[in-house]
Design an enzyme around this catalytic site. Structure first.
Site, PDB file in Angstrom:
ATOM      1  N   ASP A   1     -73.751  60.466   9.072  1.00  0.00           N
ATOM      2  CA  ASP A   1     -72.411  60.784   8.553  1.00  0.00           C
ATOM      3  C   ASP A   1     -71.789  61.957   9.306  1.00  0.00           C
ATOM      4  OD1 ASP A   1     -70.245  60.400   6.937  1.00  0.00           O
ATOM      5  OD2 ASP A   1     -71.063  61.513   5.228  1.00  0.00           O
ATOM      6  N   GLY A   2     -70.462  61.959   9.349  1.00  0.00           N
ATOM      7  CA  GLY A   2     -69.733  63.086   9.934  1.00  0.00           C
ATOM      8  C   GLY A   2     -69.148  62.810  11.315  1.00  0.00           C
ATOM      9  N   ASN A   3     -69.168  61.547  11.736  1.00  0.00           N
ATOM     10  CA  ASN A   3     -68.612  61.219  13.057  1.00  0.00           C
ATOM     11  C   ASN A   3     -67.131  61.558  13.153  1.00  0.00           C
ATOM     12  OD1 ASN A   3     -71.096  60.153  13.571  1.00  0.00           O
ATOM     13  ND2 ASN A   3     -70.442  58.009  13.600  1.00  0.00           N
TER      14      ASN A   3
ATOM     15  N   TRP B   1     -66.455  65.311  13.123  1.00  0.00           N
ATOM     16  CA  TRP B   1     -66.885  65.886  14.412  1.00  0.00           C
ATOM     17  C   TRP B   1     -65.767  65.713  15.446  1.00  0.00           C
ATOM     18  CZ3 TRP B   1     -67.431  63.800  19.305  1.00  0.00           C
ATOM     19  CH2 TRP B   1     -68.175  64.552  20.227  1.00  0.00           C
TER      20      TRP B   1
ATOM     21  N   SER C   1     -71.240  50.506   5.634  1.00  0.00           N
ATOM     22  CA  SER C   1     -71.490  50.166   4.230  1.00  0.00           C
ATOM     23  C   SER C   1     -70.518  49.086   3.761  1.00  0.00           C
ATOM     24  CB  SER C   1     -71.327  51.412   3.349  1.00  0.00           C
ATOM     25  OG  SER C   1     -69.959  51.736   3.208  1.00  0.00           O
ATOM     26  N   THR C   2     -70.859  48.468   2.622  1.00  0.00           N
ATOM     27  CA  THR C   2     -69.950  47.460   2.062  1.00  0.00           C
ATOM     28  C   THR C   2     -68.610  48.097   1.683  1.00  0.00           C
ATOM     29  OG1 THR C   2     -71.125  47.807  -0.041  1.00  0.00           O
ATOM     30  CG2 THR C   2     -71.674  45.821   1.184  1.00  0.00           C
TER      31      THR C   2
ATOM     32  N   ASN D   1     -67.196  50.504   3.554  1.00  0.00           N
ATOM     33  CA  ASN D   1     -66.485  50.934   4.768  1.00  0.00           C
ATOM     34  C   ASN D   1     -65.393  49.961   5.220  1.00  0.00           C
ATOM     35  OD1 ASN D   1     -69.435  52.509   6.219  1.00  0.00           O
ATOM     36  ND2 ASN D   1     -67.738  53.469   5.134  1.00  0.00           N
TER      37      ASN D   1
ATOM     38  N   LEU E   1     -76.016  59.326  -1.996  1.00  0.00           N
ATOM     39  CA  LEU E   1     -76.664  58.179  -1.366  1.00  0.00           C
ATOM     40  C   LEU E   1     -75.660  57.183  -0.794  1.00  0.00           C
ATOM     41  CD1 LEU E   1     -79.584  57.368  -3.852  1.00  0.00           C
ATOM     42  CD2 LEU E   1     -79.751  58.405  -1.592  1.00  0.00           C
ATOM     43  N   SER E   2     -74.431  57.226  -1.307  1.00  0.00           N
ATOM     44  CA  SER E   2     -73.392  56.294  -0.839  1.00  0.00           C
ATOM     45  C   SER E   2     -73.896  54.847  -0.757  1.00  0.00           C
ATOM     46  CB  SER E   2     -72.836  56.740   0.522  1.00  0.00           C
ATOM     47  OG  SER E   2     -72.278  58.029   0.429  1.00  0.00           O
TER      48      SER E   2
ATOM     49  N   GLU F   1     -88.119  61.512  -0.062  1.00  0.00           N
ATOM     50  CA  GLU F   1     -87.770  62.928   0.030  1.00  0.00           C
ATOM     51  C   GLU F   1     -86.420  63.008   0.750  1.00  0.00           C
ATOM     52  OE1 GLU F   1     -89.386  65.494  -1.243  1.00  0.00           O
ATOM     53  OE2 GLU F   1     -90.941  64.189  -2.052  1.00  0.00           O
TER      54      GLU F   1
HETATM   55  C1  IPE Z   1     -72.034  56.370   4.380  1.00  0.00           C
HETATM   56  O1  IPE Z   1     -71.070  57.224   4.875  1.00  0.00           O
HETATM   57  C2  IPE Z   1     -72.039  55.105   5.169  1.00  0.00           C
HETATM   58  C3  IPE Z   1     -72.515  55.223   6.546  1.00  0.00           C
HETATM   59  C4  IPE Z   1     -72.975  56.284   7.128  1.00  0.00           C
HETATM   60  C5  IPE Z   1     -72.494  54.001   7.304  1.00  0.00           C
HETATM   61  P1  IPE Z   1     -69.602  57.264   4.238  1.00  0.00           P
HETATM   62  O2  IPE Z   1     -68.837  58.275   5.026  1.00  0.00           O
HETATM   63  O3  IPE Z   1     -69.037  55.901   4.167  1.00  0.00           O
HETATM   64  O4  IPE Z   1     -69.898  57.774   2.764  1.00  0.00           O
HETATM   65  P2  IPE Z   1     -68.943  58.498   1.710  1.00  0.00           P
HETATM   66  O5  IPE Z   1     -67.671  57.716   1.653  1.00  0.00           O
HETATM   67  O6  IPE Z   1     -68.710  59.890   2.228  1.00  0.00           O
HETATM   68  O7  IPE Z   1     -69.720  58.507   0.439  1.00  0.00           O
HETATM   69  C1  IPE Z   2     -70.258  57.931   9.604  1.00  0.00           C
HETATM   70  O1  IPE Z   2     -69.273  58.842   9.959  1.00  0.00           O
HETATM   71  C2  IPE Z   2     -70.112  56.611  10.314  1.00  0.00           C
HETATM   72  C3  IPE Z   2     -69.674  55.501   9.468  1.00  0.00           C
HETATM   73  C4  IPE Z   2     -69.495  55.526   8.195  1.00  0.00           C
HETATM   74  C5  IPE Z   2     -69.421  54.247  10.146  1.00  0.00           C
HETATM   75  P1  IPE Z   2     -67.882  58.841   9.210  1.00  0.00           P
HETATM   76  O2  IPE Z   2     -66.974  57.887   9.899  1.00  0.00           O
HETATM   77  O3  IPE Z   2     -68.066  58.605   7.774  1.00  0.00           O
HETATM   78  O4  IPE Z   2     -67.375  60.320   9.489  1.00  0.00           O
HETATM   79  P2  IPE Z   2     -66.713  61.284   8.413  1.00  0.00           P
HETATM   80  O5  IPE Z   2     -67.628  61.351   7.239  1.00  0.00           O
HETATM   81  O6  IPE Z   2     -65.384  60.684   8.061  1.00  0.00           O
HETATM   82  O7  IPE Z   2     -66.595  62.591   9.122  1.00  0.00           O
HETATM   83 MG    MG Z   3     -68.428  59.803   6.182  1.00  0.00          MG
END
Ligand code: IPE
Ligand code: IPE
Ligand code: MG
Length: 249
Positions: A29-31, A34, A74-75, A77, A204-205, A216
């Protein structure tokens, strides 16, 4: 993180082989954040994230971890802007095509979990190709969760079992944890011992809800595109300090 793929890096001295997790799961997460911090479009974060995942896979292999599962889509996304969704689908497809040779060389067994039917056909073809090609590989089990949702997976298992009951193939009393697990996407893979989530989110999303019962959890504030071997090392050190009680004393 530039590491030669062929060079096997030894397990750091402060990690104990016998206490390593067998299966590591990661919520990458966090792409987007970033990229935003750097004034770049979100997709640049996803692109960079692929290199980080490749490096983590290599690191797991080097250090003798048996299974890695990465949450790629995720479903939920699908609810993102269509340009981002389309970019991700194309990215997955391209990466799979480009990496298959190396995965074969490195003896990686690729698996996918999630509802693959809803993915674009060209991506499904690439998935099928990589899964079939690597299915007899004996190295690390690398699972990619794509269009994956823990709730959807549990419902799917319930439906399949209910159908068997309806057909008289099994009795309700026969439904136990082992049978239920055989109806999950992850059948045959041990539950994750360690879950790593980047970007500081404490949730856990919808990831591996059943399988994560006793995982853990390690959360780092680092955004996924900055996650590296040092961070992973840190997560493993932390994990080795944990006392896993499984409800006992
Ligand atoms: C969880 O990240 C799904 C993936 C990393 C593929 P999200 O960015 O979709 O989760 P939320 O929306 O912050 O819970
Ligand atoms: C996780 O990074 C990758 C996917 C869910 C595909 P995000 O795209 O959720 O990046 P943030 O959380 O918005 O920074
Ligand atoms: Mg995210």
């Amino acid at each position: 993180m530039t590491v030669q793929p062929t060079v096997l890096q030894e397990l750091p001295a402060d990690l104990v082989r016998e206490r390593l997790p067998r299966h590591v799961a990661v919520i990458m997460d966090g792409n987007g954040r970033w990229a935003k911090r750097r004034g770049m479009p979100r997709i640049m974060g996803h692109r960079r994230g692929v290199d980080v995942l490749k490096e983590l896979l290599r690191c797991c292999r080097d250090w003798g971890i048996q299974a890695l599962t990465a949450y790629a889509f995720s479903t939920e996304n699908w609810g993102r802007p269509s340009e981002e969704v389309e970019f991700l689908m194309t990215l997955f497809e391209r990466v799979l095509r480009q990496e298959l040779r190396e995965m074969m060389q490195e003896n990686v067994q690729i698996r996918f979990v999630g509802n693959l039917h809803a993915l674009p056909t060209s991506l499904r073809d690439e998935i099928e190709r990589s899964v079939t090609a690597t299915k007899n590989n004996q190295g690390i089990q690398f699972t990619i969760a794509t269009n994956y949702g823990g709730r959807q997976e549990i419902l799917k298992a319930c439906r399949a079992i209910a159908t068997k009951v309806e057909q008289g193939l099994i009795q309700p009393e026969q439904i136990d944890e082992a049978m239920f697990e055989r109806h999950l996407y992850t059948s045959g893979v041990c539950d994750p011992d360690l879950l790593i989530r980047t970007s500081g989110e404490m949730r856990l999303s919808n990831f591996l809800l059943w399988q994560m019962a006793y995982a853990e959890i390690y959360v780092t504030d680092t955004f996924w595109p900055d996650f590296n071997r040092q961070e992973f090392h840190q997560a493993l050190c932390d994990y080795q300090q944990r006392e896993r009680r499984f409800g006992k004393l």
